[in-house]
Structures are given as structure tokens and as C-alpha cells.
Design a protein around this motif. Structure first.
Motif, short mmCIF file in Angstrom:
data_model
loop_
_atom_site.label_atom_id
_atom_site.label_comp_id
_atom_site.label_asym_id
_atom_site.label_seq_id
_atom_site.Cartn_x
_atom_site.Cartn_y
_atom_site.Cartn_z
N GLY A 44 4.75 -4.14 5.27
CA GLY A 44 5.59 -4.21 4.08
C GLY A 44 6.57 -5.37 4.14
N ALA A 45 7.14 -5.60 5.32
CA ALA A 45 8.09 -6.70 5.48
C ALA A 45 7.41 -8.05 5.34
CB ALA A 45 8.77 -6.59 6.85
N ALA A 46 6.21 -8.17 5.91
CA ALA A 46 5.46 -9.43 5.80
C ALA A 46 5.14 -9.74 4.34
CB ALA A 46 4.19 -9.35 6.64
N ILE A 47 4.72 -8.72 3.60
CA ILE A 47 4.41 -8.91 2.18
C ILE A 47 5.66 -9.32 1.42
CG2 ILE A 47 3.70 -7.71 0.07
CD1 ILE A 47 1.85 -5.99 1.86
N ARG A 91 -6.99 6.18 10.13
CA ARG A 91 -7.27 5.09 9.19
C ARG A 91 -6.12 4.86 8.21
NH1 ARG A 91 -12.52 7.06 6.07
NH2 ARG A 91 -12.91 8.11 8.06
N PHE A 92 -5.28 5.89 8.01
CA PHE A 92 -4.14 5.72 7.12
C PHE A 92 -3.07 4.82 7.74
CE2 PHE A 92 -4.58 9.92 4.50
CZ PHE A 92 -5.78 9.45 3.98
N MET A 93 -3.14 4.61 9.06
CA MET A 93 -2.16 3.78 9.75
C MET A 93 -2.70 2.38 10.07
SD MET A 93 -0.21 6.46 12.21
CE MET A 93 1.23 5.40 12.17
N GLY A 94 -3.94 2.14 9.69
CA GLY A 94 -4.56 0.85 9.98
C GLY A 94 -5.13 0.20 8.74
N GLU A 123 0.85 -1.19 0.00
CA GLU A 123 0.00 0.00 0.00
C GLU A 123 0.89 1.24 0.00
OE1 GLU A 123 -3.37 0.82 2.10
OE2 GLU A 123 -4.16 -1.23 2.20
N LYS A 124 0.31 2.36 -0.41
CA LYS A 124 1.03 3.62 -0.28
C LYS A 124 1.32 3.89 1.19
CE LYS A 124 -0.38 6.39 -4.28
NZ LYS A 124 -1.02 7.66 -4.71
#
Length: 363
Positions: free
Chosen positions: A117-120, A329-332, A3-4
Motif C-alpha cells: 500500500g505504501a509503495a502504491i 494467498r490473501f497475503m501474497g 487491493e482489499k
């Protein structure tokens, strides 16, 4: 898919919103206080080492300073093989999962975006542990599916400012031992507290009798404690067997810390007086926030997790009035964080008061 990043989402949201020339940004956890002079001096005095390659494992002087910090702060004695210096902690949070290759990763939601990001990147499935008012913004074992093989905890928490107790951390350590899975505790805000020092999962590990820290790791950094994010000095500590193999992995990553930074970081880790100075600064900011906004002072971090109703509309309105905040919501994900904004109280007392009085008018 990635995600961005929240800051990109925020820029997209605000790009067409009219705003005054002067805008105060409360969106990022970057201390605005000057890095102490003695740390800057140490960096300058060791600039001659710029012509040297640094070892991936770090200099012994730095490793000792970091182990001594853990002993002073948490009462935990670490063996030499139980701590590795790192180039800040962001790189660890990203490349450690690439090393571990978990099948399923769990972490709090909302969260520091590197976790996802790391999990992806590692090809891991994800389990979000929703943080909300009902659970006091703390994850619980009951939220797990049971098949997770890697868990990231974050206490003191970014963005909600919640703090897990030592007993709560003990429960997670016991679970990691029972299930034979790895837990990494992100403790980068542990030194910004206002009453009782937050516990480390390393303390919890010792308390439950896991004195060799099997399956347990913690990370920490000088970025917040020393107002020195540019120093890029962190560490990962705990299970020596895991760290032995992780060090080998790190030799391929190219994340050795430049020597001038290491020697300056030694001075930062060795000293506690300057940290107390910054704690008092942040405490005063929260006292101002309590007087103006009526909020309760959190146990730790420099964040206000402010309930505002519609976080998107509030963010736009704040920007129109010269204040940048981060919509929750941008952090979740899946609605976590909706209705809240994160506010970083990182400015001096005078600016903080001015900004919060403006915010008060918008609530």
C-alpha cells in the motif's frame, strides 16, 4: 490500485459460510494475553498529561529507554540522532516511503500488506521477492532486478515465521552500500523467539564495518514483546542523516505519541522479565502444536505457516468448525502463499489445545 486488505477478503469469503456461534479467530497477530499490570499502572499514573501536546521527536526518557533496549538486546550503541520513537510501526511503514519517494521498492512476498500500500501511494514500482519452500521462505539478492532503490526486509517474517541469519543480513547491508540504496528491516517479531535470539540488521551493519548505519534502518515495537499493541510504541533506528530529514517530514504527519502512552512505554521498554514470561507462553503453545499437528517449532514469531493444500477450501471448512484462519494467498501476490494458511497462536494454553485438536481433524 490498492487491493482489499486480507481481513476484508476473508470476510467476503466467509460471509455465506455456516458456522457455530463460538468462533476462535487465529487470523490476526494480536496477543490475547493481558498487558502487564505495571504498564497499565504507569499509563494511569500519567493520565494527567492528556492536557499536553506531545513533541513529534518524542520524550528523552522514552528515547533513552529504546536505545538502552537496543544495547541490551543487540549489543548496538546508538547515538541520540540514530533513533526516533514512532506511533507503533505501521505508520512508519506507510509514511516512510512517502518521505523517501523510491522509484522501485522490493519486499518479500507474501507480506505485511502495508508494504504494498505504501509503495502504491508513493508511486513506486514494485518487485516481489517470492518466499517459498525452495528458498526456505527467505529472500535472496539473486531475486533482485538491480534497479531497486528501496528494499524492505522482514525477519522474523510475517507470515512464514522464517528468520534470516546475521550473515545473511550482512549480505544485504553490503549490497545497500554497494548500490547506495536504502534498506528498512521490519523486526517487530524479534522478541518472540524460542532458542536463539534473532539478529538485527543493525548488528549486521556494525559487523560489516558500517558503524554509522549508512542506508540502513530497523523498526521495532512493544506490541508483540509486551502484549501491548494499544500502547502504540515503536521506533525507527539507524542512519542518522536519513532520520534527521525524516523527523522534519514527520512534523507534518501528525503522528506525535500522547504523553501518557510514552511514559507507560518507557516502563515496557526498560523491563525484560515480562517478555520472557510471554515467550514461555508462546513456546508452550508451539509445544502443544508440535504434539497435535506434528509441526516443527519455528525459531520465532507466534505464527504457524501450515501447508494445507487448498487454502481457500481449508479456510471455509475450518470456519464451519468454529475456527478462523488466514488463507496464505490473501497475503501474497502472483500465487505466493497459495496452499498455506497462517495461524496465530495467541490464546492461552487451554484454548490453544482445544482449537488445535479441532484443526487436526480437518487436516
Amino acid at each position: 490500485m490498492f487491493e482489499k486488505y486480507p481481513f476484508e477478503k476473508l470476510n467476503d469469503l466467509l460471509k455465506d459460510v455456516p458456522h457455530p456461534n463460538e468462533v476462535f479467530s487465529l487470523t490476526i497477530g494480536e496477543p490475547q494475553f493481558e498487558t502487564p499490570e505495571f504498564i497499565q499502572k504507569a499509563l494511569c499514573e500519567n493520565s494527567e498529561y492528556l492536557n499536553k501536546y506531545a513533541k513529534t521527536a518524542g520524550e528523552e526518557e522514552l528515547k533513552k529507554a529504546q536505545r538502552d533496549f537496543v544495547k541490551r538486546r543487540f549489543g548496538v550503541d546508538l547515538k541520540k540522532e540514530e533513533l526516533l520513537p514512532t506511533f507503533g510501526t505501521r505508520e512508519v511503514l506507510f509514511n516512510f516511503p512517502l518521505f523517501l519517494r523510491p522509484k522501485k521498492t522490493a519486499f518479500p512476498n507474501p507480506f505485511y500488506q502495508i508494504y504494498e500500500g505504501a509503495a502504491i501511494a508513493a508511486g513506486s514500482k514494485i518487485k516481489y521477492l517470492d518466499l517459498n519452500e525452495k528458498n526456505n521462505f527467505k529472500p535472496s539478492l539473486s531475486q533482485l532486478d538491480g534497479d531497486e532503490d528501496f528494499i524492505i526486509l522482514n525477519s522474523p517474517n510475517n507470515p512464514t515465521a522464517s528468520v534470516m541469519s546475521l550473515d545473511e543480513l550482512c549480505e544485504w547491508v553490503e549490497y545497500a552500500l554497494k548500490k547506495d540504496i536504502v534498506i528498512l528491516s521490519d523486526e517487530c517479531y524479534s522478541e518472540i523467539y524460542f532458542k536463539n535470539p534473532p539478529a538485527s540488521i543493525l548488528e549486521a551493519s556494525v559487523k560489516v564495518g558500517n558503524k554509522n548505519f549508512k542506508n540502513i534502518l530497523a523498526i521495532n515495537s512493544v506490541s508483540k514483546r509486551s502484549s501491548a499493541p494499544g500502547l502504540r510504541s515503536g521506533f525507527i533506528a539507524g542512519d542518522g542523516e536519513i532520520l534527521k530529514n525524516y523527523l522534519l517530514f514527520r512534523t507534518y504527519v501528525g503522528c506525535a505519541i500522547p504523553l501518557p502512552l510514552q511514559y507507560a512505554a518507557v516502563k515496557a521498554w526498560e523491563d525484560d522479565a515480562h517478555v520472557e514470561y510471554f515467550r514461555e507462553k508462546y513456546k508452550r503453545n508451539f509445544e502443544i502444536a508440535k504434539d497435535i499437528l506434528g509441526i516443527e517449532i519455528p525459531e520465532a514469531t507466534f505464527y504457524i505457516w501450515l501447508k494445507v493444500g487448498d487454502d481457500i477450501e481449508f479456510t471455509k471448512k475450518a470456519y464451519q468448525n468454529g475456527i478462523k484462519v488466514m488463507p496464505g494467498r490473501f497475503m501474497g501476490r502472483l500465487g505466493a502463499g497459495k496452499g498455506f494458511v497462517r495461524i496465530a497462536l495467541v490464546y492461552d494454553e487451554e484454548k490453544t489445545e482445544k482449537i488445535l485438536k479441532k484443526l487436526k481433524e480437518l487436516l
